[in-house]
Design a protein around this motif. Structure first.
Motif, PDB file in Angstrom:
ATOM      1  N   TYR A  48      18.398 -12.555  27.486  1.00  0.00           N
ATOM      2  CA  TYR A  48      19.549 -13.450  27.472  1.00  0.00           C
ATOM      3  C   TYR A  48      19.222 -14.754  28.193  1.00  0.00           C
ATOM      4  O   TYR A  48      18.439 -14.762  29.133  1.00  0.00           O
ATOM      5  N   ARG A  98      20.563 -11.687  41.779  1.00  0.00           N
ATOM      6  CA  ARG A  98      19.592 -10.611  41.583  1.00  0.00           C
ATOM      7  C   ARG A  98      18.317 -11.136  40.940  1.00  0.00           C
ATOM      8  O   ARG A  98      17.203 -10.728  41.315  1.00  0.00           O
ATOM      9  N   GLU A 154      26.044 -28.276  29.101  1.00  0.00           N
ATOM     10  CA  GLU A 154      25.751 -26.919  28.702  1.00  0.00           C
ATOM     11  C   GLU A 154      27.005 -26.139  28.306  1.00  0.00           C
ATOM     12  O   GLU A 154      27.019 -25.410  27.334  1.00  0.00           O
ATOM     13  N   GLU A 163      28.776  -8.935  26.982  1.00  0.00           N
ATOM     14  CA  GLU A 163      27.812  -7.880  27.275  1.00  0.00           C
ATOM     15  C   GLU A 163      27.245  -8.025  28.674  1.00  0.00           C
ATOM     16  O   GLU A 163      27.084  -7.055  29.408  1.00  0.00           O
ATOM     17  N   ILE A 164      26.955  -9.256  29.030  1.00  0.00           N
ATOM     18  CA  ILE A 164      26.409  -9.489  30.362  1.00  0.00           C
ATOM     19  C   ILE A 164      27.440  -9.127  31.417  1.00  0.00           C
ATOM     20  O   ILE A 164      27.128  -8.581  32.457  1.00  0.00           O
ATOM     21  N   GLY A 165      28.698  -9.428  31.081  1.00  0.00           N
ATOM     22  CA  GLY A 165      29.769  -9.193  32.042  1.00  0.00           C
ATOM     23  C   GLY A 165      29.845  -7.748  32.499  1.00  0.00           C
ATOM     24  O   GLY A 165      29.969  -7.477  33.685  1.00  0.00           O
ATOM     25  N   ASP A 166      29.723  -6.791  31.535  1.00  0.00           N
ATOM     26  CA  ASP A 166      29.823  -5.407  31.989  1.00  0.00           C
ATOM     27  C   ASP A 166      28.444  -4.828  32.341  1.00  0.00           C
ATOM     28  O   ASP A 166      28.257  -3.612  32.322  1.00  0.00           O
ATOM     29  N   ARG A 167      27.532  -5.740  32.662  1.00  0.00           N
ATOM     30  CA  ARG A 167      26.202  -5.363  33.157  1.00  0.00           C
ATOM     31  C   ARG A 167      25.469  -4.445  32.236  1.00  0.00           C
ATOM     32  O   ARG A 167      25.321  -3.284  32.448  1.00  0.00           O
ATOM     33  N   GLN A 175      27.485 -12.277  23.899  1.00  0.00           N
ATOM     34  CA  GLN A 175      26.472 -12.185  24.954  1.00  0.00           C
ATOM     35  C   GLN A 175      27.119 -12.199  26.335  1.00  0.00           C
ATOM     36  O   GLN A 175      26.786 -11.399  27.196  1.00  0.00           O
ATOM     37  N   ILE A 176      28.064 -13.125  26.502  1.00  0.00           N
ATOM     38  CA  ILE A 176      28.730 -13.216  27.808  1.00  0.00           C
ATOM     39  C   ILE A 176      29.455 -11.911  28.116  1.00  0.00           C
ATOM     40  O   ILE A 176      29.390 -11.387  29.226  1.00  0.00           O
ATOM     41  N   ARG A 195      27.543 -16.299  21.416  1.00  0.00           N
ATOM     42  CA  ARG A 195      27.571 -16.617  22.836  1.00  0.00           C
ATOM     43  C   ARG A 195      28.622 -15.790  23.560  1.00  0.00           C
ATOM     44  O   ARG A 195      28.382 -15.245  24.639  1.00  0.00           O
ATOM     45  N   GLN A 198      16.828 -28.311  26.630  1.00  0.00           N
ATOM     46  CA  GLN A 198      17.996 -28.971  27.201  1.00  0.00           C
ATOM     47  C   GLN A 198      18.198 -30.293  26.482  1.00  0.00           C
ATOM     48  O   GLN A 198      17.260 -30.880  25.971  1.00  0.00           O
ATOM     49  N   GLY A 199      19.434 -30.757  26.476  1.00  0.00           N
ATOM     50  CA  GLY A 199      19.678 -32.048  25.868  1.00  0.00           C
ATOM     51  C   GLY A 199      19.075 -33.160  26.702  1.00  0.00           C
ATOM     52  O   GLY A 199      18.603 -32.946  27.807  1.00  0.00           O
ATOM     53  N   GLY A 200      19.117 -34.346  26.149  1.00  0.00           N
ATOM     54  CA  GLY A 200      18.708 -35.498  26.941  1.00  0.00           C
ATOM     55  C   GLY A 200      17.222 -35.674  27.070  1.00  0.00           C
ATOM     56  O   GLY A 200      16.735 -36.356  27.958  1.00  0.00           O
ATOM     57  N   LEU A 245      23.879 -17.845  31.117  1.00  0.00           N
ATOM     58  CA  LEU A 245      25.078 -17.036  30.894  1.00  0.00           C
ATOM     59  C   LEU A 245      25.336 -16.047  32.016  1.00  0.00           C
ATOM     60  O   LEU A 245      26.376 -15.412  32.055  1.00  0.00           O
ATOM     61  N   ALA A 271      24.555 -32.249  23.495  1.00  0.00           N
ATOM     62  CA  ALA A 271      23.313 -31.594  23.888  1.00  0.00           C
ATOM     63  C   ALA A 271      23.163 -31.559  25.403  1.00  0.00           C
ATOM     64  O   ALA A 271      22.552 -30.647  25.951  1.00  0.00           O
ATOM     65  N   ALA A 272      23.744 -32.560  26.082  1.00  0.00           N
ATOM     66  CA  ALA A 272      23.473 -32.691  27.514  1.00  0.00           C
ATOM     67  C   ALA A 272      24.342 -31.761  28.358  1.00  0.00           C
ATOM     68  O   ALA A 272      23.949 -31.384  29.450  1.00  0.00           O
ATOM     69  N   GLN A 278      24.530 -11.847  39.205  1.00  0.00           N
ATOM     70  CA  GLN A 278      23.329 -11.579  38.413  1.00  0.00           C
ATOM     71  C   GLN A 278      22.249 -12.618  38.684  1.00  0.00           C
ATOM     72  O   GLN A 278      21.058 -12.305  38.735  1.00  0.00           O
ATOM     73  N   ARG A 287      17.982  -4.917  30.934  1.00  0.00           N
ATOM     74  CA  ARG A 287      18.793  -5.020  29.738  1.00  0.00           C
ATOM     75  C   ARG A 287      19.128  -6.468  29.400  1.00  0.00           C
ATOM     76  O   ARG A 287      19.453  -6.797  28.271  1.00  0.00           O
ATOM     77  N   LEU A 288      19.083  -7.338  30.411  1.00  0.00           N
ATOM     78  CA  LEU A 288      19.461  -8.733  30.206  1.00  0.00           C
ATOM     79  C   LEU A 288      18.253  -9.632  29.969  1.00  0.00           C
ATOM     80  O   LEU A 288      18.397 -10.845  29.886  1.00  0.00           O
TER      81      LEU A 288
END
Lengths: 240, 221, 199
Positions: C120, C132, A146, A236-240, A233-234, A230, B18-20, C124, A143-144, C129, C116-117
Motif C-alpha cells: 500500500y 510502526r 495529495e 482495509e488499512i484502517g482495520d489493520r 485501501q484506506i 483508494r 509526486q506532482g510538481g 494512506l 498533481a501537487a 501505522q 499485510r500493508l
C-alpha cells in the motif's frame, strides 16, 4: 444535475450510453473527414493546406468549450458540493489540454506555409497559448496536492479564476497585438466560408464534441474507480 | 556507490510519482517564454535575435525555482537526519540529491528548451549548439541550485532569497552558454565556450556537495 | 563495549539546556530518559547521534568501530517519521535497507505487523501505522545503539507488545537502548536519567 450526483446512478447511465456515444462519434468523423478531405474544394489562396482547418478549428473550439465545462463543473462543485462535479472537472482538464495542444500544433503546421515560420505571436495563437498554460496549471494543482478533497477545493478556485481570466486575457492580447501590427495579417479562410467548406467544418465540430463526451465519460468512470480503490485501501488499512 | 544509486533512484521515483516535477517546471518555462513576446512585441526579426538569451534565462529561472524540492521534504520529515547517520559521507548525499534533480528536471528542460525555440523564432541552425550548451550548462545549474536550496532549507519563505543567492552564481553559465550557442560564431569560439562550461560544471561538482552539506548540517543542529 | 558521556553541556539559542550530564551504558541495558518539557531529552539524543554539538564534555563508544562515528553505529527515531507517502510501505523500507546497508525488509515488516500493508502507498497509513513503519527501520538494519525519542507515541496495546519484544531482542543481542519518554515503556529500564533537575 441533482439526478446525476449519485455516482452509482451516473455509472449506470454512463455505461449504457458509452457504446452509442462512440458509435455516433465514429459516424460523424467518417462523414466529416470525407467532407473535409474529399468533397471540400482547395482554397484558391491557400491550396490544399486549408484542409488543416478542419482539424484545427474544431480543436480550438473544443479547447474553449472544455474549459467552460471544467469551470461549470467547478462552480457546481463549489455551490452544491457534489463530489462528482469535481471528478468531472478534473477529468475534463487533460482532454481539454490535448485539444488545446492539437489546435496549437496544427496551427503551427498551418502557419509554416502561410507565414513562413512555425510560430508567430498572432493574437489568437497567444491567447490559445495562455489557455494551454491555464490547463497545465490546473492539472499541476491536482498533481501537487495529495489529499483528493483538499486538491478538489483548491482546484475549483483555480478553474474559476482561470475562467474569469480568459476573456480578459483575450481582450488584452487582441489590444496588444493590434498595437504592434495591422489586424489584417491573417483572416481564416476569408470573411465568409462557402457552403462546401462550411458543412464539413460543422460536422467535424460535432464529431469533436461527441469524441469529448465519449472520452470524458470514460475518464470519469476510471476516476470514480480509482477513488473507490483508494477508499477500499484506506478501509482495509484502517482495520489493520 | 550502490547506496548513492539507491538514493538517486528514490528521488527520481518520488519526483515522477509526486506532482510538481518536470511537468510543472516545463509549464513555468513556457510561461516565461510567453511573457517575452508580449513584453517586447511580436516582431519576428527581433525575437530571432534575442531567442538564445531568452531561452537561457527561462531555463535558469525554471531550474532555480524547481530547486526547493531537492532538500525540503527530506528536511521536514527527518529523512536528512537519518541520512547523516548512514555509512556514506553526507557530502555524497547532497551530491546524489543534486544529481537526481539534474536528471529529473534540468536535463529534460535543457533538451526541451531548444526544441521549443521555434516559439521565439530561433534559427534552426542554432538548435544543436544551444542543446549542447544547455545540456552541459544544466549540470552546473542544478549543482548551484542545490547550494541555494540547502542554504534556505529551514526558512519558511526561501523562494526570493534563493534567487538572490543563486542567480549571481548563474552569471558565468549564462555568459558562456550564450557564447557557445551563437549560431554565426566561429567554431573555435563555440568549442572554447563549451569547454569553459564543462570547467564550470566540474568546479560546481566539487563546491556544491561541500557547501550544501555544510549548510544542511547547520540547519540540522 | 560501553557508551560513556562525561560532563556534557548543551546550549541551544543561547540558553543552556543542560549542563554536566554524565552517563554510562553497557550492552544489554535500557536507559530511560525523563524530565519535563524543555529539559533537553531530545537534545541529548541528537547530541549522541551526532546531529548536535556539545559545548563541553566528551562522548565515546568504547569498543565500537574505529572508523565509524557513534551516529553511524546508532539508530535515531525522532518525532517526525521519515516516511515518503508516494512510496509503498515496502519501498520505503527497501530504500533504507539499501542506503543504510543490509537487513531483511520482510522480517522488519513482520516485526511490527506491517506485512499485510507492504504494497500500500505509505500516504494512506494512519498515524500509528506510520509510527510502526518508522520503528521497523531499527529492526531492518542491525545497529548496536538505539536512540528513541518518545517511541511509543501513537502505538496501541498490541503494537506496544511487539515493540517491547523488539527491544528485548536488541538487549539480548548485546545492544543498548536510550529512550526518552514520559510514559512507561512496557519494560522496566535498567537505568534512569532524570534531566532538568537543578540547572
Amino acid at each position: 444535475m441533482q439526478f446525476l450526483a449519485n455516482p452509482t446512478r451516473f455509472l449506470k447511465i454512463a455505461n449504457a450510453a458509452l457504446p452509442t456515444v462512440w458509435a455516433i462519434t465514429i459516424v460523424l468523423f467518417a462523414i466529416g473527414l470525407y467532407g473535409a478531405l474529399v468533397t471540400a474544394p482547395a482554397d484558391y489562396q491557400q491550396g490544399e493546406t486549408v484542409r488543416i482547418m478542419y482539424v484545427h478549428v474544431p480543436a480550438a473550439w473544443m479547447a474553449l468549450f472544455v474549459y467552460t465545462v471544467m469551470a461549470l463543473a467547478s462552480a457546481l462543485a463549489l455551490i452544491f458540493r457534489h463530489p462528482l462535479a469535481d471528478v468531472a472537472a478534473k477529468t475534463a482538464a487533460p482532454i481539454g489540454a490535448v485539444f488545446c495542444f492539437l489546435s496549437l500544433a496544427t496551427g503551427s503546421l498551418w502557419g509554416k506555409p502561410m507565414w513562413g515560420a512555425w510560430w508567430v505571436w498572432d493574437a489568437r495563437l497567444t491567447s490559445m497559448f495562455v489557455l494551454m498554460l491555464l490547463y497545465i496549471g490546473y492539472m499541476a494543482i491536482w498533481a501537487a496536492i495529495e489529499e483528493p478533497h483538499k486538491a478538489a477545493m483548491v482546484a475549483r478556485v483555480v478553474a474559476l479564476v482561470g475562467f474569469i481570466n480568459i476573456p480578459i486575457v483575450k481582450f488584452s492580447v487582441d489590444w496588444w497585438n493590434s498595437l504592434h501590427q495591422p489586424a489584417s495579417v491573417f483572416r481564416m479562410g476569408g470573411p465568409t466560408i462557402a457552403g462546401p467548406m462550411l458543412w464539413p467544418l460543422l460536422v467535424m465540430g460535432l464529431a469533436y464534441t461527441f469524441l469529448f463526451l465519449a472520452l470524458h465519460l470514460t475518464a470519469m468512470r476510471a476516476e470514480i474507480a480509482a477513488r473507490k480503490i483508494r477508499q477500499i485501501q484506506i478501509a482495509e488499512i484502517g482495520d489493520r | 556507490m550502490k547506496l548513492i544509486l539507491a538514493l538517486i533512484k528514490r528521488d527520481l521515483t518520488l519526483s515522477l510519482r509526486q506532482g510538481g516535477g518536470i511537468g510543472t517546471a516545463l509549464g513555468f518555462f513556457l510561461s516565461v517564454v510567453v511573457l517575452l513576446p508580449i513584453g517586447i512585441g511580436p516582431d519576428q526579426a527581433l525575437l530571432a535575435r534575442i531567442a538564445p538569451g531568452a531561452l537561457w534565462i527561462a531555463l535558469l529561472l525554471s531550474v532555480l525555482l524547481s530547486a526547493d524540492r531537492i532538500f525540503q521534504q527530506d528536511y521536514e520529515d527527518g529523512s536528512l537526519d537519518i541520512m547523516t547517520m548512514g555509512p556514506v559521507p553526507f557530502e555524497m548525499v547532497a551530491l546524489a540529491k543534486a544529481v537526481a534533480h539534474w536528471l529529473s528536471t534540468s536535463l529534460p528542460l535543457a533538451i526541451a528548451a531548444p526544441l521549443l525555440g521555434f516559439l521565439v523564432n530561433l534559427e534552426p541552425s542554432a538548435i544543436l549548439p544551444l542543446a549542447l550548451a544547455m545540456m552541459l550548462g544544466s549540470i552546473a545549474l542544478s549543482l548551484l541550485a542545490a547550494i541555494g536550496a540547502a542554504v534556505t532549507v529551514g526558512l519558511r519563505r526561501g523562494g526570493l532569497l534563493v534567487s538572490i543567492l543563486v542567480l549571481p552564481l548563474y552569471v558565468p553559465v549564462l555568459i558562456f552558454g550564450l557564447s557557445a550557442s551563437q549560431p554565426g560564431a566561429a567554431p573555435g569560439l563555440t568549442t572554447a565556450s563549451l569547454l569553459i562550461l564543462g570547467a564550470i560544471a566540474l568546479v560546481s561538482l566539487v563546491v556544491s556537495p561541500l557547501a550544501s552539506a555544510a549548510a544542511l548540517r547547520s540547519y540540522l543542529k | 563495549m560501553e557508551l560513556v558521556a562525561q560532563d556534557l553541556t548543551c546550549e541551544r539559542g543561547g540558553r543552556i539546556v543542560f549542563r554536566n550530564v554524565a552517563l554510562s551504558l553497557k550492552p544489554g541495558q535500557l536507559m530511560q530518559l525523563s524530565g519535563p518539557n524543555g529539559s533537553g531529552k531530545s537534545s541529548l539524543l541528537r547530541l549522541i547521534a551526532g546531529l548536535n554539538e556539545a559545548q563541553t564534555g566528551s562522548l565515546t563508544l568504547k569498543g565500537g568501530s574505529e572508523d565509524l562515528s557513534i551516529g553511524q553505529q546508532a539508530h535515531y527515531v525522532a518525532h517526525q517519521e521519515p516516511v515518503k507517502s508516494a512510496l509503498s510501505v515496502e519501498e520505503n523500507l527497501a530504500f533504507w535497507r539499501d542506503f543504510l546497508g543490509g537487513g531483511d525488509v520482510d522480517d522488519a515488516l513482520a516485526a511490527f505487523d506491517l506485512s499485510r500493508l507492504a504494497t500500500y502507498p505509505a500516504g494512506l497509513l494512519s498515524a500509528g501505522q506510520k509510527r510502526r513503519l518508522a520503528l521497523s527501520r531499527i529492526v531492518l538494519v542491525p545497529r548496536v545503539l538505539w536512540l528513541l525519542d518518545e517511541p511509543t507515541v501513537g502505538l496501541d496495546t498490541s503494537s506496544l507488545e511487539r515493540f517491547v519484544k523488539v527491544m528485548e531482542k536488541q538487549l539480548d543481542d548485546g545492544g543498548m537502548i536510550i529512550a526518552a519518554t514520559h510514559v512507561p515503556l512496557g519494560r522496566e529500564p535498567d537505568l534512569r536519567l532524570e534531566l532538568g533537575g537543578a540547572p
